[in-house]
Write an enzyme that holds these catalytic residues in place. Structure first.
Site, PDB file in Angstrom:
ATOM      1  N   HIS A  19       0.604  -1.108  -0.019  1.00 46.99           N
ATOM      2  CA  HIS A  19      -0.149   0.205   0.243  1.00 46.99           C
ATOM      3  C   HIS A  19       1.089   1.202  -0.255  1.00 46.99           C
ATOM      4  O   HIS A  19       1.155   2.725  -0.616  1.00 46.99           O
ATOM      5  CB  HIS A  19      -0.725   0.023   0.737  1.00 46.99           C
ATOM      6  CG  HIS A  19      -1.846  -0.763   1.033  1.00 46.99           C
ATOM      7  ND1 HIS A  19      -2.292  -2.159   2.562  1.00 46.99           N
ATOM      8  CD2 HIS A  19      -2.780  -1.618   0.535  1.00 46.99           C
ATOM      9  CE1 HIS A  19      -2.446  -2.624   2.457  1.00 46.99           C
ATOM     10  NE2 HIS A  19      -3.450  -2.452   0.820  1.00 46.99           N
ATOM     11  N   LYS A  43     -16.945  -6.861   5.803  1.00 43.37           N
ATOM     12  CA  LYS A  43     -15.156  -7.886   5.979  1.00 43.37           C
ATOM     13  C   LYS A  43     -15.021  -6.756   7.791  1.00 43.37           C
ATOM     14  O   LYS A  43     -15.162  -5.684   7.781  1.00 43.37           O
ATOM     15  CB  LYS A  43     -14.019  -8.231   5.407  1.00 43.37           C
ATOM     16  CG  LYS A  43     -14.233  -6.902   4.394  1.00 43.37           C
ATOM     17  CD  LYS A  43     -12.626  -7.741   3.824  1.00 43.37           C
ATOM     18  CE  LYS A  43     -12.627  -6.318   3.132  1.00 43.37           C
ATOM     19  NZ  LYS A  43     -10.996  -6.476   1.524  1.00 43.37           N
ATOM     20  N   ARG A  92      -2.237  -5.890  -8.457  1.00 44.93           N
ATOM     21  CA  ARG A  92      -1.181  -7.440  -8.027  1.00 44.93           C
ATOM     22  C   ARG A  92      -1.392  -7.760  -9.155  1.00 44.93           C
ATOM     23  O   ARG A  92      -0.398  -8.250 -10.233  1.00 44.93           O
ATOM     24  CB  ARG A  92      -1.123  -7.917  -6.668  1.00 44.93           C
ATOM     25  CG  ARG A  92      -0.728  -7.062  -5.438  1.00 44.93           C
ATOM     26  CD  ARG A  92      -1.803  -7.944  -4.099  1.00 44.93           C
ATOM     27  NE  ARG A  92      -2.449  -7.922  -4.484  1.00 44.93           N
ATOM     28  CZ  ARG A  92      -3.877  -8.234  -2.949  1.00 44.93           C
ATOM     29  NH1 ARG A  92      -3.340  -7.906  -1.717  1.00 44.93           N
ATOM     30  NH2 ARG A  92      -5.032  -7.791  -3.199  1.00 44.93           N
ATOM     31  N   SER A 130      -3.539  -7.949   3.183  1.00 50.29           N
ATOM     32  CA  SER A 130      -2.974  -7.960   4.599  1.00 50.29           C
ATOM     33  C   SER A 130      -2.725  -8.643   5.174  1.00 50.29           C
ATOM     34  O   SER A 130      -2.846  -8.617   6.844  1.00 50.29           O
ATOM     35  CB  SER A 130      -4.621  -6.619   4.718  1.00 50.29           C
ATOM     36  OG  SER A 130      -4.069  -5.097   4.143  1.00 50.29           O
TER      37      SER A 130
HETATM   38  O1  PNS Z   1      -8.763  -2.542  -0.453  1.00 53.31           O
HETATM   39  P1  PNS Z   1     -10.224  -2.811  -0.191  1.00 53.31           P
HETATM   40  O2  PNS Z   1     -10.969  -3.889   0.300  1.00 53.31           O
HETATM   41  O3  PNS Z   1     -10.880  -3.546  -1.525  1.00 53.31           O
HETATM   42  O4  PNS Z   1     -11.187  -1.527  -0.608  1.00 53.31           O
HETATM   43  C1  PNS Z   1     -11.863  -1.636  -0.620  1.00 53.31           C
HETATM   44  C2  PNS Z   1     -12.946   0.118  -1.082  1.00 53.31           C
HETATM   45  C3  PNS Z   1     -12.728   1.140   0.106  1.00 53.31           C
HETATM   46  C4  PNS Z   1     -12.611   0.750  -2.503  1.00 53.31           C
HETATM   47  C5  PNS Z   1     -14.236  -0.244  -1.503  1.00 53.31           C
HETATM   48  O5  PNS Z   1     -14.483  -0.810  -0.261  1.00 53.31           O
HETATM   49  C6  PNS Z   1     -15.257   0.756  -1.304  1.00 53.31           C
HETATM   50  O6  PNS Z   1     -15.018   1.265  -2.226  1.00 53.31           O
HETATM   51  N1  PNS Z   1     -15.765   0.673  -0.349  1.00 53.31           N
HETATM   52  C7  PNS Z   1     -16.911   2.158  -0.691  1.00 53.31           C
HETATM   53  C8  PNS Z   1     -18.837   1.790  -1.053  1.00 53.31           C
HETATM   54  C9  PNS Z   1     -18.632   1.965  -2.246  1.00 53.31           C
HETATM   55  O7  PNS Z   1     -18.722   2.984  -3.081  1.00 53.31           O
HETATM   56  N2  PNS Z   1     -18.651   0.384  -3.394  1.00 53.31           N
HETATM   57  C10 PNS Z   1     -18.554   0.897  -5.249  1.00 53.31           C
HETATM   58  C11 PNS Z   1     -19.640   1.195  -4.941  1.00 53.31           C
HETATM   59  S1  PNS Z   1     -20.661  -1.113  -4.813  1.00 53.31           S
END
Ligand code: PNS
Length: 162
Positions: A19, A43, A92, A130
């Site tokens: 990150h 999660k 990745r 993570s």
């Molecule tokens: O590191 P991650 O868990 O892949 O991050 C995910 C993240 C923060 C990008 C995702 O959970 C997110 O965008 N959450 C906010 C809700 C949202 O806007 N979702 C997209 C439409 S379903």
């Protein structure tokens, strides 16, 4: 000229060297970067949003144009409100691609003015996540090549099983 602001969203549970690499590279491409810690992830996180933000603050202290905030709602709404021009994500392997591609298309639909920019991970971080950090730390393994040194002790202390 208008400031070019990028949003770097994620769960960061906890933040890894992978990150940090993406944040550092994004900080060179954009005028300003906000690392956005998601609190609404499906999660249940190991570290609270405040703890995750604190760890990120610690590791980005040498990046003057990077800051941390939390996301309570939709990413696209946040990006619109802040007037950001890009969402930066690290890729990745092909395993990331399908999910990230779907998210990029949804976010584009919800807020067409921002672009999702994928940065290809550095080869040494290909395997890193993570969840790998949490698992290795929980069994007392060495996480020094997975997370920044400033936060390694804190992660071990919290996750190591008694
Ligand atoms: O590191 P991650 O868990 O892949 O991050 C995910 C993240 C923060 C990008 C995702 O959970 C997110 O965008 N959450 C906010 C809700 C949202 O806007 N979702 C997209 C439409 S379903």
């Amino acid at each position: 000229m208008k400031e070019r602001l990028a949003i770097c969203p994620g769960s960061f549970d906890p933040v890894t060297l992978g990150h940090l690499d993406i944040m550092t590279r994004a900080s060179k491409l954009f005028d300003r970067v906000i690392v956005l810690v998601s609190v609404n992830a499906d999660k249940t996180p190991c570290f609270s949003a405040e703890e995750r933000m604190e760890m990120i603050r610690e590791v980005i202290k040498d990046l003057p144009n990077v800051s941390v905030e939390r996301l309570d709602g939709l990413l696209a709404d946040y990006v619109r409100e802040r007037g950001a021009c890009a969402i930066v994500k690290g890729l990745r392997a092909m395993t990331d691609f399908e999910y990230e591609f779907q998210m990029a298309l949804i976010n584009k639909k919800l807020y067409p003015d921002a672009e999702t920019v994928f940065l290809v991970t550095s080869s040494e971080n290909m395997y890193l996540s993570s969840s790998v950090v949490r698992q290795v730390a929980s069994f007392g393994g060495d996480i020094s090549s997975f997370v920044p040194p400033e936060i390694a002790g804190r992660i071990k202390e919290r996750l190591m099983k008694p």
